[in-house]
Design an enzyme around this catalytic site. Structure first.
Site, PDB file in Angstrom:
ATOM      1  N   ARG A  48      -4.552  -0.596  -9.133  1.00  0.00           N
ATOM      2  CA  ARG A  48      -3.151  -0.888  -8.649  1.00  0.00           C
ATOM      3  C   ARG A  48      -2.742  -1.589  -8.268  1.00  0.00           C
ATOM      4  O   ARG A  48      -1.394  -2.124  -8.778  1.00  0.00           O
ATOM      5  CB  ARG A  48      -2.464   0.807  -8.333  1.00  0.00           C
ATOM      6  CG  ARG A  48      -1.530   1.356  -9.212  1.00  0.00           C
ATOM      7  CD  ARG A  48      -1.381   2.647  -9.351  1.00  0.00           C
ATOM      8  NE  ARG A  48      -1.635   3.144  -7.279  1.00  0.00           N
ATOM      9  CZ  ARG A  48      -1.121   3.438  -6.750  1.00  0.00           C
ATOM     10  NH1 ARG A  48       0.399   4.177  -6.971  1.00  0.00           N
ATOM     11  NH2 ARG A  48      -1.219   3.781  -5.559  1.00  0.00           N
ATOM     12  N   HIS A  52       1.174  -3.861  -9.475  1.00  0.00           N
ATOM     13  CA  HIS A  52       2.424  -3.978  -8.158  1.00  0.00           C
ATOM     14  C   HIS A  52       2.848  -5.365  -8.099  1.00  0.00           C
ATOM     15  O   HIS A  52       3.969  -5.200  -7.642  1.00  0.00           O
ATOM     16  CB  HIS A  52       1.846  -2.763  -7.035  1.00  0.00           C
ATOM     17  CG  HIS A  52       2.388  -1.282  -8.372  1.00  0.00           C
ATOM     18  ND1 HIS A  52       2.925  -0.244  -7.278  1.00  0.00           N
ATOM     19  CD2 HIS A  52       1.789  -0.375  -8.612  1.00  0.00           C
ATOM     20  CE1 HIS A  52       3.451   1.217  -7.768  1.00  0.00           C
ATOM     21  NE2 HIS A  52       1.703   0.787  -8.864  1.00  0.00           N
ATOM     22  N   ASP A  53       2.015  -6.012  -7.833  1.00  0.00           N
ATOM     23  CA  ASP A  53       2.169  -7.431  -7.761  1.00  0.00           C
ATOM     24  C   ASP A  53       2.634  -7.939  -8.748  1.00  0.00           C
ATOM     25  O   ASP A  53       4.501  -8.909  -8.844  1.00  0.00           O
ATOM     26  CB  ASP A  53       1.053  -8.324  -7.526  1.00  0.00           C
ATOM     27  CG  ASP A  53       1.572  -9.437  -6.630  1.00  0.00           C
ATOM     28  OD1 ASP A  53       2.679  -9.453  -5.906  1.00  0.00           O
ATOM     29  OD2 ASP A  53       0.611 -10.322  -6.748  1.00  0.00           O
ATOM     30  N   SER A  91       3.505 -10.995  -3.410  1.00  0.00           N
ATOM     31  CA  SER A  91       4.687 -11.092  -2.811  1.00  0.00           C
ATOM     32  C   SER A  91       4.128  -9.478  -2.554  1.00  0.00           C
ATOM     33  O   SER A  91       4.571  -9.032  -1.064  1.00  0.00           O
ATOM     34  CB  SER A  91       5.468 -11.118  -3.672  1.00  0.00           C
ATOM     35  OG  SER A  91       5.334 -10.261  -4.855  1.00  0.00           O
ATOM     36  N   GLU A  97       8.108  -5.352  -0.560  1.00  0.00           N
ATOM     37  CA  GLU A  97       7.982  -4.678  -1.386  1.00  0.00           C
ATOM     38  C   GLU A  97       6.975  -3.432  -1.119  1.00  0.00           C
ATOM     39  O   GLU A  97       7.731  -2.253  -1.706  1.00  0.00           O
ATOM     40  CB  GLU A  97       7.017  -5.689  -2.709  1.00  0.00           C
ATOM     41  CG  GLU A  97       8.070  -6.642  -3.438  1.00  0.00           C
ATOM     42  CD  GLU A  97       7.032  -7.673  -3.993  1.00  0.00           C
ATOM     43  OE1 GLU A  97       5.664  -7.030  -4.966  1.00  0.00           O
ATOM     44  OE2 GLU A  97       7.338  -9.087  -4.138  1.00  0.00           O
ATOM     45  N   ASN A 156       5.568   2.420  -4.091  1.00  0.00           N
ATOM     46  CA  ASN A 156       4.263   1.555  -3.506  1.00  0.00           C
ATOM     47  C   ASN A 156       3.852   2.233  -2.081  1.00  0.00           C
ATOM     48  O   ASN A 156       3.043   1.379  -1.869  1.00  0.00           O
ATOM     49  CB  ASN A 156       4.689  -0.193  -2.858  1.00  0.00           C
ATOM     50  CG  ASN A 156       4.963  -0.772  -4.320  1.00  0.00           C
ATOM     51  OD1 ASN A 156       4.152  -0.575  -5.058  1.00  0.00           O
ATOM     52  ND2 ASN A 156       6.140  -1.896  -4.331  1.00  0.00           N
ATOM     53  N   PRO A 205       7.722  -0.065 -13.637  1.00  0.00           N
ATOM     54  CA  PRO A 205       7.430   1.400 -14.485  1.00  0.00           C
ATOM     55  C   PRO A 205       7.066   2.286 -13.770  1.00  0.00           C
ATOM     56  O   PRO A 205       6.121   2.952 -12.726  1.00  0.00           O
ATOM     57  CB  PRO A 205       6.014   1.204 -15.255  1.00  0.00           C
ATOM     58  CG  PRO A 205       5.049  -0.174 -15.433  1.00  0.00           C
ATOM     59  CD  PRO A 205       5.889  -0.933 -14.003  1.00  0.00           C
ATOM     60  N   HIS A 222      -5.277   4.436 -15.646  1.00  0.00           N
ATOM     61  CA  HIS A 222      -5.072   5.849 -15.333  1.00  0.00           C
ATOM     62  C   HIS A 222      -6.694   6.420 -14.969  1.00  0.00           C
ATOM     63  O   HIS A 222      -6.410   7.457 -14.435  1.00  0.00           O
ATOM     64  CB  HIS A 222      -4.302   6.936 -15.541  1.00  0.00           C
ATOM     65  CG  HIS A 222      -3.182   6.016 -14.778  1.00  0.00           C
ATOM     66  ND1 HIS A 222      -1.609   6.375 -15.153  1.00  0.00           N
ATOM     67  CD2 HIS A 222      -2.498   4.698 -13.905  1.00  0.00           C
ATOM     68  CE1 HIS A 222      -0.499   5.661 -15.201  1.00  0.00           C
ATOM     69  NE2 HIS A 222      -0.829   4.948 -13.880  1.00  0.00           N
ATOM     70  N   THR A 223      -8.242   5.808 -14.926  1.00  0.00           N
ATOM     71  CA  THR A 223      -8.918   6.320 -15.096  1.00  0.00           C
ATOM     72  C   THR A 223      -9.335   6.633 -14.447  1.00  0.00           C
ATOM     73  O   THR A 223     -10.011   6.936 -13.217  1.00  0.00           O
ATOM     74  CB  THR A 223     -10.351   5.412 -15.961  1.00  0.00           C
ATOM     75  OG1 THR A 223     -10.886   6.864 -15.922  1.00  0.00           O
ATOM     76  CG2 THR A 223     -10.018   4.273 -15.657  1.00  0.00           C
ATOM     77  N   SER A 241     -13.507  12.814 -13.174  1.00  0.00           N
ATOM     78  CA  SER A 241     -14.209  10.967 -13.509  1.00  0.00           C
ATOM     79  C   SER A 241     -13.383  10.060 -12.590  1.00  0.00           C
ATOM     80  O   SER A 241     -13.601   8.800 -13.068  1.00  0.00           O
ATOM     81  CB  SER A 241     -14.114  10.631 -15.079  1.00  0.00           C
ATOM     82  OG  SER A 241     -14.711   9.395 -15.601  1.00  0.00           O
TER      83      SER A 241
END
Length: 319
Positions: free
Chosen positions: A56, A60-61, A70, A81, A87, A155, A185-186, A241
Site C-alpha cells: 500500500r 500512497h506514494d 515523498s 504526507e 497514511n 482514493p 486488497h487481497t 487469505s
C-alpha cells in the site's frame, strides 16, 4: 506470447519516454534488486503482516505528488504526507530504511528511495504468492512532503465509483487499472474506522441499519469485532487469505463482502463489474498479468528522472 511481446514493447517505449527503464541499475549497482529482494524476504519471514502495508505504501506514494518517495519523509511538526489520516496506518518504513542502508553500503548515493518503494512492492507480491514483473527504475527522490496534499489525492475507502474513476483518471490511469489495482486488497488489514459507517446507522435510521449493499451475515460477523463503542481494531480485508496474494478478493466482492464502500462500488460500473465477475475464480494468471501491467502504469505517475530531484542518502530526510 505475442501479447506478452506487445506489452513488453509498449512498456519499453513508454518507459523511455518517461525517463524510466528496466535494468536502470544493471551497471550502476548490479546487485540492487537482489539486495532489495533479500531484505524484503527476510523481513516478511519475521513479520508477514507487513506485506499489505508495504504494498500500500507504493500506492500512497504514487498518488500524492507522483512516485517520488515523498511518503517516506519525516516532519518535525507532523505535517508530512505520512502524518495525514489515510497514511497513519502505513507500516514498514523501517524495512525501506533497512534496504536503503544495505544499498548505501554497497552502492552509495545511487539507488533512490522512490525506486526502493517500487521494488519492495513487487517483491512483496512475489513473496506472498503473486507473479513477478520487471520494475522500471530510474526515479529520483522528491524533497517536498505535505500533509495537505495527501487527502485530496488519495482514493478514499468511502468513495463511489464515479469518484474513483475521476481520481484514477487524474493520475493517467484507466478504469481497468482501477479495478485491477483494487485487487491489492487481497493483502493486509484495515481498521474498523475505515468501514464502520457501513455497519451502524448507515442511512440514519438507527444502529441496526447497515449498508444494504453488504451481505447481512458478513455485517453480523464484523459487528462482533467492530462494536459501536469498541476500540479501532484491525480486520482482514480478504478474510482467511489476507497474507496470500490471490484473486479471492474478487470473489468476496461478488458475495457483497468487500470491506469498503470503494470495494462494493466496483459492482456499480459495467466495466469494473465485468472484471470482478470474470476473476472471482479460476482466472489467476490473467489477474497476475493485469496486475503487473497496472503496477507499471502506476509507477510512472509524475516521476522525477534525470537531473530532477535527488537521491536521498537517508529516506526519511532530504539531503
Amino acid at each position: 506470447m505475442l501479447f506478452l511481446l506487445i506489452v513488453l514493447c509498449f512498456s519499453y517505449v513508454n518507459a523511455q519516454s518517461s525517463g524510466l527503464k528496466i535494468g536502470f541499475y544493471d551497471k550502476l549497482c548490479p546487485q540492487a534488486e537482489e539486495i532489495t529482494r533479500n531484505v524484503t524476504k527476510d523481513a516478511l519471514s519475521v513479520a508477514p503482516s507487513l506485506s499489505g502495508p508495504l504494498l500500500r505504501m507504493f500506492f500512497h506514494d504514487c498518488f500524492v505528488k507522483g512516485c517520488d518517495g515523498s511518503i517516506l519523509l519525516n516532519s518535525p511538526t507532523k505535517q508530512a504526507e505520512k502524518d495525514a489520516i489515510p497514511n497513519l496506518t502505513l507500516r514498514g518504513y523501517e524495512i525501506i530504511d533497512r534496504v536503503k542502508t544495505a544499498l548505501e553500503k554497497k552502492c552509495p548515493g545511487l539507488v533512490s528511495c522512490a525506486d526502493i518503494v517500487a521494488l519492495v512492492a513487487r517483491d512483496v507480491v512475489v513473496q506472498t504468492g503473486g507473479a513477478s514483473w520487471k520494475v522500471e527504475t530510474g526515479r529520483r527522490d522528491g524533497s517536498v512532503s505535505k500533509l495537505s496534499d495527501a487527502i485530496p489525492n488519495l482514493p478514499s475507502p468511502f468513495s463511489n465509483i464515479s469518484t474513483l474513476k475521476t481520481v484514477f483518471k487524474s493520475k493517467g490511469l484507466s478504469v481497468k487499472d482501477l479495478v485491477v489495482l483494487s485487487g491489492a486488497h487481497t493483502l493486509g488489514t484495515s481498521h474498523c474506522s475505515a468501514f464502520k459507517n457501513r455497519l451502524y446507522n448507515f442511512t440514519g435510521k438507527g444502529n441496526a441499519d447497515f449498508d444494504p449493499t453488504m451481505d447481512s451475515k458478513y455485517v453480523t460477523a464484523l459487528r462482533k469485532k467492530c462494536t459501536i463503542n469498541g476500540t479501532d481494531i484491525l480486520v482482514q480485508m480478504d478474510p482467511g487469505s489476507s497474507l496470500v496474494f490471490d484473486e479471492d478478493y474478487y470473489l468476496q466482492v461478488t458475495k457483497k463482502r468487500g470491506l469498503f464502500q470503494s470495494d462494493a462500488a466496483l459492482l456499480d460500473d459495467s466495466e469494473t463489474k465485468a472484471y470482478v465477475d470474470g476473476h472471482k475464480s479460476g482466472n489467476l494468471d490473467s489477474f497476475f498479468k493485469d496486475f503487473a501491467v497496472s503496477m507499471v502504469n502506476m509507477g510512472r505517475i509524475e516521476v522525477l528522472t534525470g537531473a530532477a530531484g535527488q537521491v536521498r542518502k537517508v529516506c526519511s530526510k532530504v539531503n
